[in-house]
Design a protein around this motif. Structure first.
Motif, PDB file in Angstrom:
ATOM      1  N   GLY A 209       6.461 -10.609  -6.577  1.00  0.00           N
ATOM      2  CA  GLY A 209       7.608  -9.774  -5.608  1.00  0.00           C
ATOM      3  C   GLY A 209       8.545 -10.385  -5.267  1.00  0.00           C
ATOM      4  O   GLY A 209       8.773 -11.498  -5.063  1.00  0.00           O
ATOM      5  N   ASN A 210       9.602  -9.339  -4.674  1.00  0.00           N
ATOM      6  CA  ASN A 210      10.785 -10.043  -3.963  1.00  0.00           C
ATOM      7  C   ASN A 210      10.535 -10.573  -2.522  1.00  0.00           C
ATOM      8  O   ASN A 210      11.278 -11.369  -2.230  1.00  0.00           O
TER       9      ASN A 210
ATOM     10  N   LEU B 104       0.892  -1.160   0.004  1.00  0.00           N
ATOM     11  CA  LEU B 104      -0.002   0.150   0.154  1.00  0.00           C
ATOM     12  C   LEU B 104       0.874   1.061  -0.089  1.00  0.00           C
ATOM     13  O   LEU B 104       1.394   1.491   0.976  1.00  0.00           O
ATOM     14  N   GLN B 105       1.199   1.553  -1.189  1.00  0.00           N
ATOM     15  CA  GLN B 105       2.136   2.572  -1.382  1.00  0.00           C
ATOM     16  C   GLN B 105       1.822   4.093  -0.914  1.00  0.00           C
ATOM     17  O   GLN B 105       3.001   5.019  -0.830  1.00  0.00           O
TER      18      GLN B 105
ATOM     19  N   HIS C 143       8.020  -0.958  -5.860  1.00  0.00           N
ATOM     20  CA  HIS C 143       8.724  -2.141  -5.555  1.00  0.00           C
ATOM     21  C   HIS C 143       8.885  -2.975  -6.746  1.00  0.00           C
ATOM     22  O   HIS C 143       8.312  -2.752  -7.713  1.00  0.00           O
ATOM     23  N   HIS C 144       9.816  -3.947  -6.685  1.00  0.00           N
ATOM     24  CA  HIS C 144      10.321  -4.659  -7.805  1.00  0.00           C
ATOM     25  C   HIS C 144       9.330  -6.123  -7.865  1.00  0.00           C
ATOM     26  O   HIS C 144       9.118  -6.644  -6.860  1.00  0.00           O
ATOM     27  N   ILE C 145       9.217  -6.542  -8.918  1.00  0.00           N
ATOM     28  CA  ILE C 145       8.831  -7.877  -9.430  1.00  0.00           C
ATOM     29  C   ILE C 145       9.768  -8.604 -10.314  1.00  0.00           C
ATOM     30  O   ILE C 145      10.562  -8.111 -11.070  1.00  0.00           O
ATOM     31  N   SER C 146       9.701  -9.821 -10.099  1.00  0.00           N
ATOM     32  CA  SER C 146      10.369 -10.854 -11.146  1.00  0.00           C
ATOM     33  C   SER C 146       9.462 -11.352 -12.054  1.00  0.00           C
ATOM     34  O   SER C 146       8.432 -11.745 -11.811  1.00  0.00           O
TER      35      SER C 146
ATOM     36  N   TYR D  23      11.532  -5.620 -12.571  1.00  0.00           N
ATOM     37  CA  TYR D  23      10.586  -4.634 -13.029  1.00  0.00           C
ATOM     38  C   TYR D  23      10.040  -4.058 -12.067  1.00  0.00           C
ATOM     39  O   TYR D  23       9.737  -4.728 -10.824  1.00  0.00           O
ATOM     40  N   MET D  24       9.769  -2.663 -11.838  1.00  0.00           N
ATOM     41  CA  MET D  24       9.233  -2.025 -10.922  1.00  0.00           C
ATOM     42  C   MET D  24       7.869  -1.592 -11.085  1.00  0.00           C
ATOM     43  O   MET D  24       7.388  -1.108 -12.269  1.00  0.00           O
ATOM     44  N   VAL D  25       6.939  -1.764 -10.122  1.00  0.00           N
ATOM     45  CA  VAL D  25       5.538  -1.413 -10.107  1.00  0.00           C
ATOM     46  C   VAL D  25       5.047  -0.511  -9.087  1.00  0.00           C
ATOM     47  O   VAL D  25       5.633  -0.641  -7.979  1.00  0.00           O
TER      48      VAL D  25
END
Length: 184
Positions: free
Chosen positions: A140-141, A89-90, A100-103, A117-119
């Motif tokens: 997500g990480n 919840l940004q 935050h990053h995702i793979s 990638y960042m989302v």
């Protein structure tokens, strides 16, 4: 419902209220947010009719969650039920800024995205158990599912909100372009 579908080529399921846990056999958790049972029923009927008519579906945030439930999956009603330490919840960060990053699985419908990638992120419900026939194609990480697909049924869904970042993140714009151009 089938009459509505004759007017469209594709379906986009958007973000919004929490998906009711009654749909996957659970009682509400104390941290469950607002639900909308009428919307849940309407969108589940839309998913069913779209799949029967072989119409592509793109899910965004709640759309991903509802698709997962439609296919028999379950959700964590709140991130506090997971071990995640990522801020999903940004707020108060503006919605158009990735946080935050995702793979990303490169052999998927999202294979055009960079592998890391960042989302952006505005959710507190997440996939607990993946629905039948769905494949998790981004994480997500923290290991939580960030995107799913069913290639055979032309279903793609993302947990983030590319509609908020498409003007600044050209890869997010491409999600809508590939959906609109029929490559999903």
């Amino acid at each position: 419902m089938k009459n509505y579908l004759t007017l469209v080529d594709k379906i986009v399921l958007t973000g919004g209220a929490d998906v009711s846990p009654y749909l996957y056999g659970e009682e509400p958790n104390a941290k469950l947010g607002t639900t909308d049972p009428i919307r849940d029923r309407f969108e589940l009927a839309t998913i069913k009719a779209a799949l029967e008519a072989n119409k592509p579906i793109l899910g965004v945030c709640r759309g991903l969650q509802l698709l997962n439930v439609y296919f028999g999956g379950r959700l964590y009603q709140d991130l506090s039920q997971t071990s995640s330490q990522i801020k999903h919840l940004q707020s108060p960060t503006p919605q158009e800024i990735p946080t935050h990053h995702i793979s990303v699985e490169q052999e998927s419908a999202l294979g055009f995205l960079p592998e890391n990638y960042m989302v952006n992120s505005f959710h507190h419900q997440v996939i607990k158990d993946l629905g039948q026939g769905l494949t998790a194609i981004a994480h997500g990480n923290d290991g939580l599912v960030e995107a799913i697909e069913n290639k055979e049924k032309h279903v793609l869904a993302v947990q983030w909100h590319p509609e908020c970042t498409w003007e600044t993140e050209h890869f997010d714009k491409k999600i809508f372009e590939i959906f609109a151009n029929g490559t999903i």
